[in-house]
Design an enzyme around this catalytic site. Structure first.
Site, PDB file in Angstrom:
ATOM      1  N   LYS A 121       1.926   2.010  -4.963  1.00  0.00           N
ATOM      2  CA  LYS A 121       2.443   1.443  -6.382  1.00  0.00           C
ATOM      3  C   LYS A 121       1.389   1.790  -7.676  1.00  0.00           C
ATOM      4  CE  LYS A 121       2.413  -2.626  -4.307  1.00  0.00           C
ATOM      5  NZ  LYS A 121       2.283  -2.006  -3.088  1.00  0.00           N
TER       6      LYS A 121
ATOM      7  N   GLN B 274       1.734  -6.292  -3.468  1.00  0.00           N
ATOM      8  CA  GLN B 274       2.476  -6.491  -2.114  1.00  0.00           C
ATOM      9  C   GLN B 274       3.794  -5.695  -1.930  1.00  0.00           C
ATOM     10  OE1 GLN B 274       1.043  -9.622  -3.687  1.00  0.00           O
ATOM     11  NE2 GLN B 274      -0.694  -8.583  -3.033  1.00  0.00           N
TER      12      GLN B 274
ATOM     13  N   GLY C 291      -4.469  -4.330  -3.667  1.00  0.00           N
ATOM     14  CA  GLY C 291      -5.567  -3.213  -3.963  1.00  0.00           C
ATOM     15  C   GLY C 291      -4.811  -1.922  -4.331  1.00  0.00           C
ATOM     16  N   HIS C 292      -5.036  -1.431  -5.496  1.00  0.00           N
ATOM     17  CA  HIS C 292      -4.117  -0.400  -6.153  1.00  0.00           C
ATOM     18  C   HIS C 292      -4.874   0.522  -6.535  1.00  0.00           C
ATOM     19  CE1 HIS C 292      -0.579  -3.575  -7.175  1.00  0.00           C
ATOM     20  NE2 HIS C 292      -0.810  -3.675  -5.966  1.00  0.00           N
TER      21      HIS C 292
ATOM     22  N   ASP D 241       0.730  -1.447  -0.090  1.00  0.00           N
ATOM     23  CA  ASP D 241       0.065   0.020   0.189  1.00  0.00           C
ATOM     24  C   ASP D 241       0.845   1.169   0.109  1.00  0.00           C
ATOM     25  OD1 ASP D 241      -2.327  -1.658   0.196  1.00  0.00           O
ATOM     26  OD2 ASP D 241      -2.186  -1.674   2.347  1.00  0.00           O
TER      27      ASP D 241
END
Ligand code: GDP
Ligand code: IMO
Ligand code: MG
Length: 442
Positions: A20, A228, A44-45, A17
């Protein structure tokens, strides 16, 4: 500027988080191919465009740029139902991926019993205080099945008649572990569900390794999007409180089938402070009002699960470890603006061991983390950095903090992010990545 022949890896340097998604979205227009190579829908991006936030889980974050061809490599584990939802959401916003998406036939599929096993295991572990705090998406079991040679790959979908037989051994193992009463769909339902969900994907499944090797051979630019981060890497992270893939640079090669020389530069992404979701060592963690402030101002709640993220000061030893592990050429420091308005800010420069010795070395064993106490260096705070796009406008105090941060990890700052939007931030002039990133801001 043409980036032909320059391939860039973007990797998280903390516990995920870091931002990215923002950086990949920002750089994507300069690349022909954007590739995910590991992880699944545990990622989750978030990408923010004109104030509107878009969360991506498995679709590469180059999705918002029509010129980007999107590749999902063999190292990824895919939940096809979630993938379909992502495609539908993107389509509703006018982003059509139908002519620019390729899913590796070697990528593995997350099945319902993988998800059930992940959640069952976490509930049991919680009772004995050994919960990892996974995202509950079946990621670990999907990778376990892969390693146990019981996984189902996307290419297997071309032989529907073999699926029941192929899925059976792994399904039975889960059934035995969870017990006869566990609310699992039957094997027939698993197969039928898979066939139904996968039908629209058949045309996207193909030889991603060959596609990338050909693209590289032609000198087309490739952007690799890590999911990640290094401290969650199954080998080089805070094991066992990690995810089940190699999220550091090594995973890029196994997860695409490209050789190391196909990557020209590595951009490491870190927040100006540190967060982590789930259980595990976190010496920098602030369990007080300061930690709560970072969480609220930084909106530190998981993109995937909504869980509050644990927050603390920037941890130099973990980030330096990540820089060394990945051979990082330049750093993108994100969310500096979240620290705006604080009287003082801290930087963890090392850890005190139980005997009082100062160290910057990370233990490899979870038990050894417990004795470590953070050694904090405090800096004077600053007024505001939000939306700054010119280094000349950075407050002196913020500059002093960033200089110390760079010094502590021994990697130059290449990009500074001062807000979630594409326009908020700047490329640092004169740094090694400037030829690649120059002209992005301002
Ligand atoms: P990822 O998993 O590394 O892609 O990061 P996430 O998307 O899960 O979390 C990063 C969050 O921070 C997202 O909500 C971004 O929109 C937001 N973000 C990214 N850069 C900045 C920044 O410089 N300032 C602020 N305030 N938010 C940012
Ligand atoms: P992005 O790509 C932050 C964490 C989980 C848990 C551990 C194992 O958005 O940075 P898993 O479901 O993977 O078996 O959970 O890893 N985790 C993440 N934390 N960001 C992520 O992805 C994460 N993906 C997994 O919270 O601690
Ligand atoms: Mg995330």
């Amino acid at each position: 500027m043409s980036l032909a022949g320059t391939n860039l890896a973007i990797l998280g340097l903390q516990w995920g988080d870091e931002g990215k998604g923002k950086v990949v979205d920002l750089l994507s227009p300069r690349f022909r191919h954007v590739v995910r190579f590991q992880g699944g829908n545990n990622a989750g991006h978030t990408v923010v465009v004109d104030g509107v936030s878009i969360a991506l889980h498995q679709v590469p974050s180059g999705a918002l740029h029509p010129g980007c061809f999107l590749v999902v490599g063999s190292g990824v584990v895919l939940n096809l139902e979630v993938f379909q939802q992502e495609l539908d959401r993107l389509s509703a916003r006018g982003f059509d991926l139908s002519d620019r998406l390729l899913l590796s036939e070697k990528a593995h599929i997350i099945l319902p019993h993988h998800i059930a096993l992940d959640q069952w295991r976490e509930v049991r572990a919680d009772k004995v205080g050994a919960k990892i705090g996974t995202t509950g998406r079946g990621i670990g079991p999907a990778y376990e099945m892969k390693a146990a040679r019981m996984g189902i790959r996307l290419g297997d979908l071309r032989h529907p008649e073999t699926l029941a037989e192929r899925i059976l051994p792994g399904y039975e193992e889960v059934r035995i572990r969870l017990g006869a009463d566990a609310p699992l769909p039957s094997l027939e339902e698993v197969v039928a569900g898979l066939l139904r969900i996968s039908a629209p994907f058949m045309r996207f499944i193909g030889d991603a390794q060959g596609h990338l090797q050909d693209a590289w051979g032609r000198g087309e630019s490739i952007l690799f999007e890590g999911a990640q981060a290094t401290l969650l890497d199954i080998d080089h992270g805070t094991y066992p409180f990690v995810t089940s893939s190699n999220c550091s640079l090594g995973g890029l090669f196994t997860g695409t089938g490209l050789p190391p020389k196909a990557v020209d530069k590595v951009l490491g992404i870190a927040k100006a402070y540190t967060t982590r979701v789930g259980a595990g060592p976190f010496p920098a963690e602030l369990l007080d009002a300061t930690g709560e402030r970072l969480r609220q101002v930084g909106r530190e709640f998981g993109t995937t699960t909504g869980r509050p993220r644990r927050c603390g000061w920037f941890d130099a030893p973990i980030t330096a470890h990540a820089c060394r592990t990945n051979g990082v050429d330049g750093l993108a420091i994100m969310k500096l603006d979240v620290m705006d308005g604080m009287d003082e800010v801290g930087l963890i420069v090392g850890y005190r061991t139980g005997e009082g010795t100062l160290t910057t070395k990370l233990p490899s064993c979870a038990a050894d983390w417990q004795d470590l106490r953070p050694e904090v260096r405090m800096f004077k705070g600053w007024d505001t950095t939000r939306g700054v796009t010119d280094p000349a406008n950075l407050p002196t105090e913020a500059r002093a903090y960033l200089d110390a941060l760079m010094d502590s990890v021994q990697v130059p700052l290449t990009y500074l992010s001062t807000g979630p939007d594409r326009a908020e931030g700047y490329v640092v002039p004169g740094t090694v990545l400037e030829p690649l990133l120059g002209g992005l801001s301002g």
